[in-house]
Design a protein around this motif. Structure first.
Motif, PDB file in Angstrom:
ATOM      1  N   THR A 170       0.843  -1.198   0.000  1.00  0.00           N
ATOM      2  CA  THR A 170       0.000   0.000   0.000  1.00  0.00           C
ATOM      3  C   THR A 170       0.877   1.247   0.000  1.00  0.00           C
ATOM      4  OG1 THR A 170      -1.802  -1.140   1.097  1.00  0.00           O
ATOM      5  CG2 THR A 170      -1.771   1.253   1.288  1.00  0.00           C
ATOM      6  N   ASP A 232      -5.244  -1.493  -5.235  1.00  0.00           N
ATOM      7  CA  ASP A 232      -4.550  -2.169  -4.137  1.00  0.00           C
ATOM      8  C   ASP A 232      -5.332  -3.439  -3.776  1.00  0.00           C
ATOM      9  OD1 ASP A 232      -2.647  -2.437  -2.182  1.00  0.00           O
ATOM     10  OD2 ASP A 232      -3.302  -0.723  -0.977  1.00  0.00           O
ATOM     11  N   ARG A 331       4.606  -3.949   9.359  1.00  0.00           N
ATOM     12  CA  ARG A 331       3.532  -3.350  10.148  1.00  0.00           C
ATOM     13  C   ARG A 331       3.583  -3.832  11.597  1.00  0.00           C
ATOM     14  NH1 ARG A 331      -1.265  -4.829   7.537  1.00  0.00           N
ATOM     15  NH2 ARG A 331      -0.993  -3.043   6.181  1.00  0.00           N
TER      16      ARG A 331
HETATM   17 MG    MG Z   1      -2.052  -2.917   1.974  1.00  0.00          MG
END
Ligand code: MG
Ligand code: ADP
Length: 468
Positions: A170, A232, A331
């Protein structure tokens, strides 16, 4: 009570409900349905919520009903009826898709820097090529991205980027859009997700059916008139036949006109087994590139940058400890770091050591850090720290420069592995168990009294936990 007053109260309650749901629901669910609701009134009879369309209403009164009701009741302090109506309105808040997927605990500073999405492009300014760190795992994807931004539609088309979750898809696809707009502000750039694309089409088909006809002209106009189309998580469309077809034709039209297309997915096109081959080969007809999991060096670089940006006081040793032990997904890695800093502040701890990091992280992330550390590993690291050979420690010489490291080894072996004194004695060159007991006690006392030895032990522990 005036109408605006009634609406203000309703809005306040609904906002607080939404901000909680935003954290608990997936980004897609939240963005597809809840951002398309609006609080109208809060009265004795209940809370009145407007939904932008029938499909939104069917979601909030279907799957999400219980969750919404519970959250409303809790925020309101007592049970209250919720009434949903369908009413067209412009969405008031437009939240960025990543918020819901971001770590639950964010620093205030971070929340403040999260800028809202541009409603026309779907792009958030926080994702740039400049703040995308490049490592071995993503340098190819980065190179393809820059080629596409330098020459939209003319270098690689479509660009297909795939990776596991949290590895920067992203970020990169949004950064491509932002860069193209920065270079050529007149271009029409549109970012969407496979899920949003699908939902938009479903909604259109349903309202079309309701009116007895299926018109997709507006939809086509929207997606086929852009210069740059960014989709995406395109894997979402798999198995949704109408969407697959629509996307296939959209891509055909756009590539023919040399309009740039970028797609991301959690898997390579060849693994879209349920898609007709002509569609997957369409996806793969330009340039397909993956992002791999970051290595230790990259993970550490990501965290160091985060620390520097936030001006946190976290040592490199602790950063490396997290980078070494935490998940390889960026993340979650960042999430772990943010949680550690937030928790340490709340305790409060000024000096985060490896030990505190271990405790806090295993506490908040339910992760067991106790990777087996054996006596050999401890000995190796004690030797590294004092620049000695293991034969020095195990040997008989009793000079001061050997006695202290030897006792430190005893102490750490006992403290970390809880091995019986006798076994430690055997391991350390056939020493008596009372010698070990004496050494362990001695170091234990010194730690209480002398800052320097305490510091040494801490550093050696860092070594033990961070070295392979
Ligand atoms: Mg993503
Ligand atoms: P994905 O879409 O692949 O699931 P994201 O793009 O949402 O992953 O990345 C997760 C988080 O990690 C985001 O906050 C993103 O900014 C950050 N991130 C991922 N890769 C990088 C990178 N190479 N440099 C800087 N930040 C990154």
């Amino acid at each position: 009570m005036s109408n605006t007053y009634i609406q203000n109260d309703a809005k306040k309650l609904w906002d607080s409900v939404l901000s909680e749901l935003e954290l608990t629901l997936s980004g897609g669910t939240y963005n597809s349905w809840l951002t398309k609701t609006n609080a109208k009134a809060l009265t004795q009879e209940g809370l009145l919520i407007a939904c932008q369309s029938t499909i939104v209403k069917s979601w909030v009164t279907g799957k999400l009903k219980g969750l919404i009701q519970d959250t409303v009741d809790r925020k309101n302090g007592k049970h209250i009826e919720i009434k949903y109506i369908v009413e067209k309105f412009e969405p008031i808040t437009h939240k960025i898709p990543e918020i819901a997927e971001a770590p639950l605990l964010q620093t205030v500073q971070e929340q403040n820097t999260q800028m809202h999405t541009n409603q026309n492009t779907g792009l958030s300014k926080k994702y740039t090529l400049e703040n995308f760190l490049i490592g071995k795992n993503n340098q190819l994807a980065y190179a393809v991205a820059t080629a596409a931004t330098d020459n939209p539609g003319k270098s690689y088309n479509p660009v297909f980027i795939y990776s596991g979750v949290g590895l920067g898809k992203t970020h990169l696809i949004q950064a491509i859009g932002n860069k193209i707009l920065e270079n050529k502000p007149s271009l029409k750039v549109l970012y969407t997700t496979g899920e949003a694309f699908t939902n938009e089409l479903i909604e259109l088909v349903q309202t079309g059916k309701a009116r007895g006809k299926y018109t997709s002209n507006k939809f086509r106009e929207k997606y086929r008139s852009v210069d740059v189309l960014l989709i995406d998580d395109v894997q979402f469309i798999i198995g949704k036949e109408t969407t697959q077809e629509e996307l296939f034709h959209t891509i055909n039209t756009l590539t023919m006109e040399e309009k740039q297309i970028v797609l991301t997915s959690d898997r390579p096109p060849q693994e879209f087994t349920k898609l007709p081959a002509r569609i997957t080969s369409r996806f793969a007809s330009g340039m397909t590139v993956d992002i791999q999991t970051p290595d230790m060096e990259m993970r550490s670089a990501i965290l160091r940058r985060k620390r520097d940006l936030n001006k946190d006081t976290v040592s490199n040793e602790v950063i490396d400890f997290i980078a070494e032990n935490m998940p390889t997904n960026v993340r979650e890695l960042e999430g772990a770091y943010i949680q550690l800093v937030a928790k340490a502040k709340s305790i409060p701890i000024t000096n985060i050591t490896i030990e505190t990091a271990k405790n806090i992280l295993s506490d908040v992330m339910r992760i067991d850090f106790k990777k087996p550390v054996n006596m050999n590993h401890i000995l190796k690291n004690v030797c590294t720290y004092y620049s000695l050979k293991s034969t020095d420690i195990k040997g008989k010489r009793r000079t001061k420069d050997l006695v202290i490291p030897r006792q430190v080894a005893m102490y750490l072996m006992y403290e970390i592995t809880k091995t019986p004194f006798m076994t430690i004695g055997d391991f350390l060159g056939g020493r008596d168990h009372t010698t070990i007991l004496h050494g362990v006690r001695k170091v234990g006392e010194q730690i209480q009294q002398e800052q320097e030895i305490k510091q040494q032990i801490e550093s050696i522990k860092n070594l033990i936990y961070t070295s392979a």
